[in-house]
Design a protein around this motif. Structure first.
Motif, PDB file in Angstrom:
ATOM      1  N   MET A   1      -0.656 -22.964   6.676  1.00 42.01           N
ATOM      2  CA  MET A   1       0.284 -23.412   7.672  1.00 42.01           C
ATOM      3  C   MET A   1       0.188 -24.928   7.792  1.00 42.01           C
ATOM      4  O   MET A   1      -0.866 -25.477   8.044  1.00 42.01           O
ATOM      5  N   LEU A   2       1.291 -25.591   7.579  1.00 42.29           N
ATOM      6  CA  LEU A   2       1.363 -27.023   7.791  1.00 42.29           C
ATOM      7  C   LEU A   2       1.701 -27.273   9.252  1.00 42.29           C
ATOM      8  O   LEU A   2       2.340 -26.454   9.898  1.00 42.29           O
ATOM      9  N   LEU A   3       1.270 -28.410   9.762  1.00 43.01           N
ATOM     10  CA  LEU A   3       1.460 -28.729  11.173  1.00 43.01           C
ATOM     11  C   LEU A   3       2.509 -29.821  11.330  1.00 43.01           C
ATOM     12  O   LEU A   3       2.531 -30.785  10.566  1.00 43.01           O
ATOM     13  N   SER A   4       3.350 -29.660  12.327  1.00 53.52           N
ATOM     14  CA  SER A   4       4.386 -30.660  12.557  1.00 53.52           C
ATOM     15  C   SER A   4       3.765 -31.932  13.114  1.00 53.52           C
ATOM     16  O   SER A   4       2.818 -31.884  13.894  1.00 53.52           O
ATOM     17  N   PRO A   5       4.283 -33.095  12.717  1.00 54.88           N
ATOM     18  CA  PRO A   5       3.738 -34.368  13.206  1.00 54.88           C
ATOM     19  C   PRO A   5       4.264 -34.692  14.603  1.00 54.88           C
ATOM     20  O   PRO A   5       4.985 -35.659  14.812  1.00 54.88           O
ATOM     21  N   THR A   6       3.878 -33.848  15.546  1.00 57.49           N
ATOM     22  CA  THR A   6       4.292 -33.987  16.940  1.00 57.49           C
ATOM     23  C   THR A   6       3.060 -33.817  17.815  1.00 57.49           C
ATOM     24  O   THR A   6       2.019 -33.334  17.345  1.00 57.49           O
ATOM     25  N   PRO A   7       3.147 -34.173  19.087  1.00 60.55           N
ATOM     26  CA  PRO A   7       2.007 -33.902  19.976  1.00 60.55           C
ATOM     27  C   PRO A   7       1.635 -32.418  19.987  1.00 60.55           C
ATOM     28  O   PRO A   7       0.460 -32.071  20.036  1.00 60.55           O
ATOM     29  N   ASN A  52       5.060 -32.815   7.110  1.00 60.95           N
ATOM     30  CA  ASN A  52       4.006 -32.318   7.992  1.00 60.95           C
ATOM     31  C   ASN A  52       2.673 -32.984   7.681  1.00 60.95           C
ATOM     32  O   ASN A  52       2.547 -33.741   6.725  1.00 60.95           O
ATOM     33  N   PHE A  53       1.670 -32.666   8.492  1.00 56.82           N
ATOM     34  CA  PHE A  53       0.318 -33.135   8.210  1.00 56.82           C
ATOM     35  C   PHE A  53      -0.615 -31.925   8.114  1.00 56.82           C
ATOM     36  O   PHE A  53      -0.266 -30.811   8.471  1.00 56.82           O
ATOM     37  N   ARG A  54      -1.799 -32.162   7.578  1.00 55.58           N
ATOM     38  CA  ARG A  54      -2.784 -31.105   7.373  1.00 55.58           C
ATOM     39  C   ARG A  54      -4.126 -31.569   7.923  1.00 55.58           C
ATOM     40  O   ARG A  54      -4.501 -32.733   7.778  1.00 55.58           O
ATOM     41  N   LEU A  55      -4.857 -30.650   8.542  1.00 52.81           N
ATOM     42  CA  LEU A  55      -6.218 -30.909   8.997  1.00 52.81           C
ATOM     43  C   LEU A  55      -7.127 -29.963   8.234  1.00 52.81           C
ATOM     44  O   LEU A  55      -6.841 -28.766   8.145  1.00 52.81           O
ATOM     45  N   THR A  56      -8.214 -30.505   7.682  1.00 53.98           N
ATOM     46  CA  THR A  56      -9.149 -29.699   6.894  1.00 53.98           C
ATOM     47  C   THR A  56     -10.558 -29.928   7.402  1.00 53.98           C
ATOM     48  O   THR A  56     -10.939 -31.063   7.682  1.00 53.98           O
ATOM     49  N   GLY A  61     -23.300 -29.533   1.851  1.00 56.30           N
ATOM     50  CA  GLY A  61     -24.701 -29.868   2.109  1.00 56.30           C
ATOM     51  C   GLY A  61     -24.977 -29.804   3.597  1.00 56.30           C
ATOM     52  O   GLY A  61     -24.757 -28.777   4.231  1.00 56.30           O
ATOM     53  N   ASP A  62     -25.413 -30.908   4.173  1.00 58.73           N
ATOM     54  CA  ASP A  62     -25.721 -30.944   5.603  1.00 58.73           C
ATOM     55  C   ASP A  62     -24.698 -31.770   6.387  1.00 58.73           C
ATOM     56  O   ASP A  62     -25.007 -32.321   7.429  1.00 58.73           O
ATOM     57  N   THR A  63     -23.455 -31.823   5.884  1.00 56.91           N
ATOM     58  CA  THR A  63     -22.438 -32.665   6.505  1.00 56.91           C
ATOM     59  C   THR A  63     -21.167 -31.883   6.807  1.00 56.91           C
ATOM     60  O   THR A  63     -20.631 -31.198   5.938  1.00 56.91           O
ATOM     61  N   LEU A  64     -20.695 -31.997   8.050  1.00 56.86           N
ATOM     62  CA  LEU A  64     -19.381 -31.489   8.422  1.00 56.86           C
ATOM     63  C   LEU A  64     -18.389 -32.598   8.137  1.00 56.86           C
ATOM     64  O   LEU A  64     -18.552 -33.727   8.600  1.00 56.86           O
ATOM     65  N   ARG A  65     -17.367 -32.278   7.362  1.00 60.57           N
ATOM     66  CA  ARG A  65     -16.329 -33.257   7.034  1.00 60.57           C
ATOM     67  C   ARG A  65     -15.013 -32.818   7.662  1.00 60.57           C
ATOM     68  O   ARG A  65     -14.615 -31.666   7.548  1.00 60.57           O
ATOM     69  N   ILE A  66     -14.365 -33.747   8.332  1.00 62.39           N
ATOM     70  CA  ILE A  66     -13.084 -33.528   8.997  1.00 62.39           C
ATOM     71  C   ILE A  66     -12.082 -34.446   8.309  1.00 62.39           C
ATOM     72  O   ILE A  66     -12.330 -35.652   8.194  1.00 62.39           O
ATOM     73  N   GLU A  67     -10.968 -33.876   7.834  1.00 61.41           N
ATOM     74  CA  GLU A  67      -9.952 -34.680   7.155  1.00 61.41           C
ATOM     75  C   GLU A  67      -8.585 -34.433   7.772  1.00 61.41           C
ATOM     76  O   GLU A  67      -8.217 -33.284   8.006  1.00 61.41           O
ATOM     77  N   ALA A  68      -7.837 -35.487   7.981  1.00 57.69           N
ATOM     78  CA  ALA A  68      -6.434 -35.403   8.385  1.00 57.69           C
ATOM     79  C   ALA A  68      -5.619 -36.058   7.278  1.00 57.69           C
ATOM     80  O   ALA A  68      -5.863 -37.211   6.928  1.00 57.69           O
ATOM     81  N   THR A  69      -4.691 -35.301   6.713  1.00 58.21           N
ATOM     82  CA  THR A  69      -3.861 -35.790   5.623  1.00 58.21           C
ATOM     83  C   THR A  69      -2.432 -35.937   6.123  1.00 58.21           C
ATOM     84  O   THR A  69      -1.866 -34.990   6.679  1.00 58.21           O
ATOM     85  N   ASP A  70      -1.866 -37.121   5.940  1.00 55.46           N
ATOM     86  CA  ASP A  70      -0.467 -37.336   6.314  1.00 55.46           C
ATOM     87  C   ASP A  70       0.269 -37.988   5.155  1.00 55.46           C
ATOM     88  O   ASP A  70      -0.324 -38.212   4.096  1.00 55.46           O
ATOM     89  N   THR A  71       1.532 -38.283   5.330  1.00 54.97           N
ATOM     90  CA  THR A  71       2.350 -38.797   4.230  1.00 54.97           C
ATOM     91  C   THR A  71       2.691 -40.270   4.384  1.00 54.97           C
ATOM     92  O   THR A  71       3.738 -40.714   3.938  1.00 54.97           O
TER      93      THR A  71
END
Length: 179
Positions: A1-7, A52-56, A61-71
């Motif tokens: 599911m892609l997310l709309s670039p809105t609040p 849209n944008f994506r959050l991953t 290993g021992d690291t939580l990675r948070i990514e936000a991808t936009d265009t």
């Protein structure tokens, strides 16, 4: 599911991601604040009508990675110090204060990925009251890195070791998955 670039899309990203952290047994704070800021920035500053944008989220290993991808690869994030009376402009200051490392990288054109990392550690017996398997570290800060190449992308055919499945609020596989 892609997310709309809105609040509303940014809010949905935060809600879905915090539920995923709960299911993995990870504490929400400060990851929830970082997720909220990155999702809001993707929806606000990375917005292109019709895209849209994506959050991953994933653990390597021992690291939580948070990514936000936009265009909007043409609009790279940068730290600003807004005037005291300004009503916005502090999001990356929060990310910088809470994350062990953060930065941005080019994705497949025209995308950009803004990422933040939090080190995970095993709780000491006296710290483990919630039953969580891991806790987010608030030990001394690691070296900040805003310009290093995207470390989760395999180079030379090597795939990073993954200790937890990835999660994405989109239909795309996590970045460490092999095609």
């Amino acid at each position: 599911m892609l997310l709309s670039p809105t609040p509303r899309g940014a809010r949905l990203a935060r809600l879905l991601a915090t539920e995923q952290l709960r299911s993995w047994g990870l504490p929400l704070s400060p990851a929830d604040q970082i997720i909220a800021e990155l999702a809001n920035n993707a929806a606000t500053h990375g917005r292109v009508p019709g895209r849209n944008f994506r959050l991953t989220l994933y653990v390597v290993g021992d690291t939580l990675r948070i990514e936000a991808t936009d265009t909007r690869d043409d609009r790279r994030p940068r730290l600003r110090h807004p005037a005291e009376e300004a009503e916005s402009g502090r999001g990356l200051l929060l990310v910088d204060a809470l994350a062990d490392r953060w930065g941005s990288a080019s994705g497949p054109r025209p995308r950009k990925i803004v990422w933040a990392e939090l080190r995970l550690r095993e709780p000491k017996p006296e710290e483990s009251r919630s039953g969580a398997a891991n806790a987010l570290s608030q030990e001394p800060r690691g070296e900040r890195n805003r310009t290093k190449p995207h470390p989760s992308r395999p180079q030379s055919g090597l795939t990073p070791a993954v200790s937890s499945p990835g999660w994405s609020a989109s239909s795309h596989p996590p970045p460490y998955a092999t095609p």
